[in-house]
Design an enzyme around this catalytic site. Structure first.
Site, PDB file in Angstrom:
ATOM      1  N   ASN A  90       0.791  -1.237   0.000  1.00  0.00           N
ATOM      2  CA  ASN A  90       0.000   0.000   0.000  1.00  0.00           C
ATOM      3  C   ASN A  90       0.823   1.288   0.000  1.00  0.00           C
ATOM      4  OD1 ASN A  90       0.720  -0.531   2.657  1.00  0.00           O
ATOM      5  ND2 ASN A  90      -1.222   0.090   3.537  1.00  0.00           N
ATOM      6  N   CYS A 149      -3.158   0.768   6.975  1.00  0.00           N
ATOM      7  CA  CYS A 149      -3.082   0.177   8.318  1.00  0.00           C
ATOM      8  C   CYS A 149      -3.794   1.058   9.324  1.00  0.00           C
ATOM      9  CB  CYS A 149      -1.623   0.021   8.749  1.00  0.00           C
ATOM     10  SG  CYS A 149      -0.679  -0.946   7.580  1.00  0.00           S
ATOM     11  N   GLU A 177       5.098  -3.960  11.813  1.00  0.00           N
ATOM     12  CA  GLU A 177       3.793  -3.319  11.921  1.00  0.00           C
ATOM     13  C   GLU A 177       2.834  -4.142  11.073  1.00  0.00           C
ATOM     14  OE1 GLU A 177       0.664  -1.762  10.634  1.00  0.00           O
ATOM     15  OE2 GLU A 177       1.953  -0.322   9.618  1.00  0.00           O
TER      16      GLU A 177
END
Length: 507
Positions: free
Chosen positions: A173, A302, A268
């Site tokens: 992304n 996210c 993450e």
């Protein structure tokens, strides 16, 4: 086919026919496998690009060179490392158009957001060079007499030294931005860097790596390996030469952390960021932040708002305001800067649809009609979502947003904290005291007050609790994570106190 800017001009070296090369030992190479991996354009669902399917042997070579290049890089003065990073940042920004174009084609990111990502990445590299020169240029000096039973006979000097080889694995992304957020800290700290880009996002990453190549970094210091995760994924993450892994992505991160050696990990792994809305909130502000937070880049972030928890008394009004704004969102091709573009892949679209159908079966209120064409899913707000629906807990990574109506703030906090994720969250209220109490109670790495969650600015700490990851990002934290402490202790034969009497007699 119309001629594209990607792979042309200064980037002709990185392309071989219609297959992009990989980067090793300061050169652009084709893999001995003779195979390539196709990159599907999410919007057209046709093959857009091809990249090398690198072999394990090629990974071994890259690691060997990364190890030896790091040794001399560690002896390069900090100001020189910084100078090269500033140069790479400038080249990256000068060539934002072709890199942004590849982002549009491989991940269907709207054109203007793609340009922003490249510029932000250049800024991050420069900021990192500046910050690194400062924080790596100073260490600590400790004295022994602060601990009981000790005289002032030991002088301890601490400094930060490189870890060695850093493996960077960014997600689809933000393939350029989340690559440089790993690359720049690693390099300024004196490490070498092996980049394994996501398949969708690989071509953007290869263009970005070429900017570092043109800046004149030493051979072998930076490598970029493309290929199938099934063939080289575990081989890379479990490689004995790797001294640190920085990974952004999904569940894969959990399996990497189980298999990786005794090395620092920075991970993450997504979130289910909650937006808690109190009775006194400015509902227009909330609505615009829900649109920005929930639907930017079609919800494939996210830190997207992934669940709205609103006090019942203001729920009707808020839902109406959000509905009106959803109606204004444009849907279509990324080239035309539409607000909502195709999600990254067919499997992603199918997964999102599964969550939508589950909510439908269990009686959620559809504020819009569910509509999908190929990988393009129209924005959807689901009201009256209950905790027994999958969408209340799972991360859709698409333009679908659930609203849960709550009776109390406690209920909202409990829902937020029952999640296996804990990346970010946000709370909307005009009462600063309540905002602080709620933010302290939320089990997330960051809480935003009166704004949607966001990772930036890039020097802010960024971390997740629970399944959202380990370690913290942000420029300073990343530099620190990619170094280790080294101490040197000077032992004096007799105690020495500054300004103390009796100096001569003790010599």
């Amino acid at each position: 086919m119309h001629t594209s800017m990607a792979g042309t001009g200064i980037f002709t070296d990185i392309l071989d026919g219609d297959v992009y090369k990989y980067y090793s030992d300061g050169e652009w190479k084709t893999s001995s496998s003779g195979k390539s991996v196709a990159i599907i354009n999410p919007a057209t669902r046709k093959t857009q690009y091809k990249v090398q399917a690198c072999t394990q042997e090629e990974v071994n070579k890259v690691m060997e060179m990364a190890k030896s290049a790091q040794k001399s890089w560690a002896k390069t003065p900090l100001w020189k490392r910084a100078e090269l990073l500033h140069k790479a940042a400038a080249i990256l920004k000068d060539n934002k158009a072709p890199i942004a174009e590849s982002l549009v084609k491989e991940i269907a990111k709207p054109a203007k957001d793609s340009v922003t990502e490249v510029v932000r990445s250049g800024d991050l590299i420069s900021y990192c060079a500046e910050e690194g020169v400062r924080i790596l240029g100073e260490g600590k000096f400790l004295l022994s007499d602060s601990f009981p039973g000790n005289e002032r006979t030991k002088y301890c000097l601490t400094s930060k030294i490189p870890l060695g080889v850093v493996l960077a694995i960014p997600p689809f992304n933000y393939p350029v931005n989340l690559a440089v957020s790993k690359i720049a800290p690693a390099l300024i700290a004196g490490n070498s860097l092996v980049l394994k880009p996501p398949t969708q996002g690989a071509v953007s990453c290869l263009h970005m790596v070429h900017c570092f190549h043109l800046a004149g970094f030493p051979k072998g210091l930076i490598s970029c390996i493309t290929g199938k995760g099934s063939e080289i994924g575990d081989f890379l993450t479990m490689h004995p030469a790797v001294n640190c892994i920085s990974f952004t992505g999904g569940d894969t991160g959990i399996s990497i952390s189980k298999k990786a050696g005794m090395i620092p990990l920075q991970m993450e792994l997504g979130g289910k960021d909650a937006c808690i809305v109190l009775e006194d909130a400015d509902l227009d502000l909330v609505a615009s932040n829900i649109i920005k937070g929930g639907f930017s880049y079609s919800g494939q972030r996210c830190t997207a708002v992934k669940v709205v928890l609103v006090i019942k008394s203001v729920a009707d009004e808020l839902v109406e305001k959000v509905k009106a704004k959803v109606a204004k969102l444009t849907v279509g091709p990324p080239e035309e800067n539409c607000d909502i573009t195709a999600v990254v892949s067919e499997s992603s679209a199918n997964f999102i649809e599964g969550l939508v159908m589950d909510a439908k079966d269990k009686g959620a209120t559809f504020c819009q009609e569910y509509k999908r064409e190929g990988n393009l899913i129209w924005p959807l707000l689901l009201d009256n979502v209950r905790p027994d629906m999958r969408i209340a807990w799972e991360e859709p990574f698409g333009p679908v947003l659930p609203v849960l109506r709550i009776n109390s703030v406690e209920e909202g906090i409990n829902h937020c904290n029952a999640s296996n994720f804990g990346l970010q969250g946000c709370v909307f209220t005009k009462d600063i005291n309540k905002a602080i109490l709620i933010s302290d109670a939320m089990e997330t790495g960051t809480v935003q007050i009166n704004s949607a969650p966001a990772r930036g600015p890039d020097h802010f700490p960024f971390q997740g609790l629970k399944d959202s990851g380990i370690g913290s990002q942000g420029v300073t934290n990343s530099i620190n994570l990619m170094t280790k402490l080294k101490t040197t202790v000077i032992n004096l034969p007799t105690p020495s106190y500054s300004m103390g009497d009796g100096f001569i007699s003790r010599l």
